[in-house]
Write a protein that holds these residues in place. Structure first.
Motif, mmCIF file in Angstrom:
data_model
loop_
_atom_site.group_PDB
_atom_site.id
_atom_site.type_symbol
_atom_site.label_atom_id
_atom_site.label_comp_id
_atom_site.label_asym_id
_atom_site.label_seq_id
_atom_site.Cartn_x
_atom_site.Cartn_y
_atom_site.Cartn_z
ATOM 1 N N SER A 11 -37.964 -19.636 92.261
ATOM 2 C CA SER A 11 -36.954 -19.338 90.842
ATOM 3 C C SER A 11 -37.314 -20.419 89.462
ATOM 4 C CB SER A 11 -36.538 -18.746 90.779
ATOM 5 O OG SER A 11 -35.672 -19.137 89.696
ATOM 6 N N GLU A 57 -34.825 -21.123 87.959
ATOM 7 C CA GLU A 57 -33.397 -21.730 88.550
ATOM 8 C C GLU A 57 -34.065 -23.354 88.687
ATOM 9 O OE1 GLU A 57 -31.465 -20.208 91.242
ATOM 10 O OE2 GLU A 57 -31.513 -18.000 90.104
ATOM 11 N N PHE A 68 -41.182 -15.714 89.074
ATOM 12 C CA PHE A 68 -41.210 -16.408 90.870
ATOM 13 C C PHE A 68 -42.263 -16.547 91.408
ATOM 14 C CE2 PHE A 68 -37.178 -13.927 89.252
ATOM 15 C CZ PHE A 68 -36.747 -13.463 90.307
#
Length: 335
Positions: free
Chosen positions: A98, A101, A286
């Motif tokens: 990700s 993140e 992603f």
């Protein structure tokens, strides 16, 4: 294993042998050497075909079935490469990262690499049936195989297509060693021709040619290849000459400029690094390492969230892709 309807693994080398399991299309096996295979013939769609019964050991091919079984199969249905992609394998992946993140996501029951290690092989997962992989990507990307002819009339004109009408003139890098190795460089005009920026081949330890790819008017930027191992794509601002990493591998921008999609086949692993993100915020997206296919051409968009991508089965990666008919995936972006 290339039998579309499945191939029976038997305890003895004959049609009367006890059935151990039925292997799905694309299952991988290791042939156990024997002095001589048992010759025979079987009926295939009404025609008799010749072959030999060979002893094999199965690799991990289904999350819901046992693996590592030994038995006999008819070798007429074994081949080194697949012509088609098993539909159940399109979403198989080893890792997912990700951007937002900044971490690798831990998704249970998706990565079968550990199971393959237990069976004595270090190859990446390819064609096993793993519904957990498709579910894990339900809110990111979904694929299905399609007939290109059914969609070619829907392909959209893309204003973000590279303009390659300008061809920069290349000249040798002055360094004597680099010149001897054939490295070159070229200038790109910036700031409406008032200045220019020098682009040169990477002459370092892992030297590589810096190819000019073209200009995208909507982004007012040039694009060139960067470090070859990671198949970097470098964006060069036409006003300032500032350079930045834009993508990796073959890249494409959706017609309205919402999404950036890129994919490339990793050099040292049999994996495809596939990236999908928002063009105006590449930190939201992603990277997924797919295992069953690799890209062999440019993406074509049929809507802002749907594209066609030509691919081939991963086990054909060492072949010349121009000699194989591509399989088309319809990708549907869900983020």
């Amino acid at each position: 294993m290339n039998a579309k309807s499945g191939l029976k693994l038997r305890a003895e080398a004959s049609l009367e042998g006890r059935l151990i399991e039925t292997l799905p299309y694309g299952a991988q096996v290791i042939i156990i050497p024997a002095e001589k295979g048992v010759r025979g013939s079987v009926l295939d769609n009404g025609s008799r075909v010749e072959g030999s019964w060979v002893k094999v050991k199965t690799l991990f091919h289904d999350y819901n079935a046992s693996s590592g079984n030994e038995g006999f199969v008819f070798d007429y249905y074994l081949s080194k490469h697949l012509d088609d992609l098993p539909a159940e394998s399109l979403h198989n992946f080893t890792d997912i990262y990700s951007f937002e993140e900044q971490t690798e996501l831990d998704i249970p029951s998706v990565n079968a690499r550990d199971e393959l290690y237990k069976l004595g092989t270090n190859c990446n997962v390819r064609y096993e049936y793993n519904p957990a992989a498709k579910r894990a990507l339900a809110d990111i990307i979904q694929f299905k195989t399609v007939d290109y002819s059914d969609y070619k009339e829907r392909v959209l004109l893309n204003p973000y297509k590279l303009d390659q009408s300008f061809v920069p003139k290349r000249f040798p890098v002055k360094d004597s060693m680099a010149a001897r190795e054939g490295f070159t460089q070229y200038y790109l005009p910036i700031n409406k021709g008032r200045d220019s920026v020098l682009v040169k081949d990477d002459t370092g330890e892992w030297g590589s040619v810096t190819e000019y790819l073209g200009y995208i008017k909507e982004l007012d930027a040039y694009f060139a290849t960067g470090f070859a191992e990671d198949q970097e794509i470098i964006k060069i601002d036409q006003k300032t000459g500032e350079r930045s990493l834009f993508a990796n591998g073959n890249f494409s921008i959706s017609p309205e400029g919402t999404f950036l999609v890129s994919a490339y086949s990793e050099i040292f692993d049999q994996l495809t690094a596939f990236r999908v993100s928002f063009l105006d915020d590449k930190k939201k997206g992603f990277e997924i390492k797919f295992t069953s296919w690799f890209p062999v051409g440019a993406l074509e968009w049929i809507s802002e969230r749907e594209f066609l991508m030509p691919v081939l089965p991963m086990d054909r990666r060492n072949e010349n892709p121009d000699q194989s008919e591509p399989i088309y995936l319809l990708g549907q972006i869900k983020i």
